[in-house]
Design a protein around this motif. Structure first.
Motif, PDB file in Angstrom:
ATOM      1  N   ILE A   1       3.601  -1.484   0.534  1.00  0.00           N
ATOM      2  CA  ILE A   1       2.240  -1.133   0.121  1.00  0.00           C
ATOM      3  C   ILE A   1       1.359  -2.370   0.082  1.00  0.00           C
ATOM      4  O   ILE A   1       1.690  -3.365  -0.568  1.00  0.00           O
ATOM      5  N   ASN A   2       0.243  -2.293   0.762  1.00  0.00           N
ATOM      6  CA  ASN A   2      -0.717  -3.394   0.821  1.00  0.00           C
ATOM      7  C   ASN A   2      -1.746  -3.208  -0.295  1.00  0.00           C
ATOM      8  O   ASN A   2      -2.762  -2.521  -0.131  1.00  0.00           O
TER       9      ASN A   2
ATOM     10  N   PRO B   1       5.972  -5.948   5.119  1.00  0.00           N
ATOM     11  CA  PRO B   1       6.635  -4.830   5.817  1.00  0.00           C
ATOM     12  C   PRO B   1       7.978  -5.210   6.426  1.00  0.00           C
ATOM     13  O   PRO B   1       8.872  -4.361   6.513  1.00  0.00           O
ATOM     14  N   ASP B   2       8.137  -6.470   6.830  1.00  0.00           N
ATOM     15  CA  ASP B   2       9.422  -6.889   7.391  1.00  0.00           C
ATOM     16  C   ASP B   2      10.525  -6.800   6.342  1.00  0.00           C
ATOM     17  O   ASP B   2      11.641  -6.325   6.624  1.00  0.00           O
ATOM     18  N   THR B   3      10.216  -7.271   5.142  1.00  0.00           N
ATOM     19  CA  THR B   3      11.200  -7.171   4.054  1.00  0.00           C
ATOM     20  C   THR B   3      11.481  -5.713   3.719  1.00  0.00           C
ATOM     21  O   THR B   3      12.626  -5.334   3.436  1.00  0.00           O
ATOM     22  N   ALA B   4      10.433  -4.885   3.754  1.00  0.00           N
ATOM     23  CA  ALA B   4      10.614  -3.458   3.470  1.00  0.00           C
ATOM     24  C   ALA B   4      11.595  -2.839   4.467  1.00  0.00           C
ATOM     25  O   ALA B   4      12.512  -2.092   4.074  1.00  0.00           O
ATOM     26  N   MET B   5      11.431  -3.155   5.744  1.00  0.00           N
ATOM     27  CA  MET B   5      12.304  -2.583   6.768  1.00  0.00           C
ATOM     28  C   MET B   5      13.730  -3.134   6.653  1.00  0.00           C
ATOM     29  O   MET B   5      14.706  -2.415   6.880  1.00  0.00           O
TER      30      MET B   5
ATOM     31  N   ALA C   1      -0.072   6.409   4.612  1.00  0.00           N
ATOM     32  CA  ALA C   1      -0.192   5.735   5.912  1.00  0.00           C
ATOM     33  C   ALA C   1       0.544   4.402   5.917  1.00  0.00           C
ATOM     34  O   ALA C   1       1.212   4.044   6.905  1.00  0.00           O
ATOM     35  N   GLN C   2       0.460   3.662   4.816  1.00  0.00           N
ATOM     36  CA  GLN C   2       1.128   2.365   4.737  1.00  0.00           C
ATOM     37  C   GLN C   2       2.647   2.527   4.762  1.00  0.00           C
ATOM     38  O   GLN C   2       3.360   1.759   5.424  1.00  0.00           O
ATOM     39  N   LEU C   3       3.158   3.525   4.064  1.00  0.00           N
ATOM     40  CA  LEU C   3       4.608   3.758   4.066  1.00  0.00           C
ATOM     41  C   LEU C   3       5.084   4.228   5.440  1.00  0.00           C
ATOM     42  O   LEU C   3       6.183   3.874   5.884  1.00  0.00           O
ATOM     43  N   GLN C   4       4.255   4.994   6.097  1.00  0.00           N
ATOM     44  CA  GLN C   4       4.632   5.484   7.425  1.00  0.00           C
ATOM     45  C   GLN C   4       4.796   4.331   8.415  1.00  0.00           C
ATOM     46  O   GLN C   4       5.595   4.402   9.347  1.00  0.00           O
TER      47      GLN C   4
END
Length: 500
Positions: A284-285, A323-327, A361-364
């Protein structure tokens, strides 16, 4: 502002009620600068060395406002028994929703007319801050008995103003209390204003236009201000309005967040995995949300759950957009690129639909597909408290200026629906530290304990802090002396208005 539901301080549960109550009533103490505590009706007080006994010594020049509830229609002097009566009312759940605030109180008494004593069951360092709440205002027994359930429509207090007219859903009219006891630094009687009119408007465009036309002297809150019209892209007041009004903006002790129920039985099992919850946090940004959805009103919540202005804030790193860490976390959790994550629904109030769409949208973008479900605010609040929603949007406004109030949301003995732990986070180490902090009298040590607890919450990720809100007001340049603080108090005692 929104509707006032009652002017009985025992029902001071929302900002609309509290703002007006603050003009009508006083308590033992009051807030000073930087959350300091100042005398009010109590001229001084002592706390016993064991932290269990609070002794307040009252002024002898405080009188209730004139009212026909008194034998001669003239307000009488406040005595210590009035506080015994006022506090006793709060123990009745039929009268007040403040009963839990007195959980740690053993008893209170008035050994004489000028002394009020409170005995606690266990030491509780933030106790004085709790007494700052409008619930703990003094009211006269005569008026409560005369008006009974209608006391909230016929308020009698000691405050700088008194109620003279109330048209429900339209306006309140307050007049100066000529017998008010407080004076300014050079001996002038307070308040300065002869009266105040409070209007209730729910439409942001109407409220802002009428404010700019000079019908009102202040509007407060992002919804009342109509930011699309009032603010430039950077969140600053548009230049064309700057000659008529000024803006007040300060961090608010309020955190908006997403919550997960960690022991949900009927909801999505994937969110029980801490790696998934952390991935959602990183995906989430928050900066974009504050910038584009809130016109830069608010602060991205990247430093834990406890908001700015409170001790311990900013000492830990929370979650920032990565997002890289999230993935990476999703892959570790067994859901590479979000594969296998199905059926996650985020429940929000209808007012937060645009925010929920942005989060969706951010999670997608990292492969997490969620469905957005909307409810009316009251239904969502009740459903979250009853464990009906396993992933939900909420906010927490500090009841008093101490981090304990925010951290109490994660104390295992406060599980909802009986308490305020909506996520059902349970950690015996956290509980032990929380309990120890309650009696810690050293402010610096308590701040260290608060920081440690906040870090535990971030590590377990039962919540996704989104942003720390800000107090935002537009005020006519004819108004001076209006203070603003992180509690979003409304103090009109020293306000002056330039005459046309």
């Amino acid at each position: 502002m929104g509707d006032v539901t009652s002017l009985d301080p025992a029902q001071a549960q929302n900002f609309e009620n509290i703002w007006v109550d603050n003009q009508l009533y006083n308590g033992l103490i009051q807030t000073g600068d930087s959350f300091s505590i100042k005398p009010c009706i109590a001229r001084k007080w002592e706390i016993s060395t064991d932290g269990l006994t609070y002794t307040f010594h009252l002024r002898n020049d405080v009188f209730f406002q004139d009212n026909e509830a008194f034998a001669d229609g003239k307000g009488r002097k406040v005595v210590a028994h009035d506080f015994v009566f006022s506090f006793s009312r709060l123990l009745d759940p039929r009268v007040s929703d403040a009963t839990s605030l007195l959980d740690k109180v053993d008893n209170f008494s008035a050994p004489d007319d000028s002394t009020f004593v409170i005995h606690l069951k266990t030491p509780f360092t933030p106790f004085l801050h709790i007494l700052l709440m409008k619930y703990f205002s003094v009211v006269p027994e005569e008026a409560v008995k005369k008006y009974e359930i209608d006391f909230g429509e016929n308020p009698v207090g000691t405050g700088p103003f008194r109620l003279v007219k109330w048209e429900e859903g339209n306006a309140l009219v307050l007049k100066r209390n000529s017998h008010y006891f407080e004076k300014d630094s050079i001996g002038n009687s307070l308040p300065y204003l002869d009266g105040v009119i409070v209007s209730f408007l729910k439409d942001e465009e109407t409220s802002f236009l009428e404010f700019m036309d000079g019908k009102f002297d202040m509007v407060s809150g992002i919804n009342a201000i109509n930011p699309r019209v009032a603010f430039a892209a950077d969140g600053q007041l548009r230049k064309e309005f700057a000659d008529k009004v000024y803006m007040q903006q300060i961090p608010f002790i309020k955190t908006d967040y997403l919550g997960f129920i960690l022991d949900n039985k009927n909801g999505n099992n994937e969110i029980k995995n801490v790696l998934v919850r952390k991935a959602i946090n990183y995906a989430i940004n928050r900066k974009e949300i504050v910038r584009y959805l809130r016109y830069n009103i608010g602060i991205p919540a990247e430093s834990g759950f406890v908001p700015p202005s409170l001790p311990g804030h900013g000492k830990i790193a929370g979650y920032s957009y990565n997002p890289d860490t999230a993935m990476k976390l999703l892959k570790e959790a067994g859901y590479p690129n979000g594969q296998g994550l199905t059926g996650i629904s985020l429940f929000v109030s209808s007012e937060d639909y645009a925010l929920a769409e942005a989060i969706q949208a951010q999670l997608q973008n990292v492969g997490i597909n969620i469905k957005v479900e909307t409810e009316q605010p009251a239904i969502l609040s009740e459903g979250a408290a009853n464990g009906q929603y396993y992933f939900f949007k909420k906010s927490w406004i500090g009841d008093y200026p101490d981090p304990e109030n925010f951290l109490s949301l994660f104390y295992s003995k406060y599980f909802s629906p009986g308490g305020i732990n909506y996520t059902h986070y349970a950690n015996p180490v956290f509980d032990s530290l929380y309990e120890r902090s309650l009696s810690e009298t050293d402010d610096s040590l308590r701040a260290v304990e608060y920081t440690a607890m906040d870090k535990m919450i971030m590590d377990a990720a039962p919540v996704v802090p989104l942003y720390y809100d800000e107090v935002i007001r537009l005020v006519s340049k004819r108004i001076t002396g209006l203070p603003v603080d992180p509690l979003n108090s409304l103090d009109l005692r020293r306000v002056k208005k330039e005459r046309l």
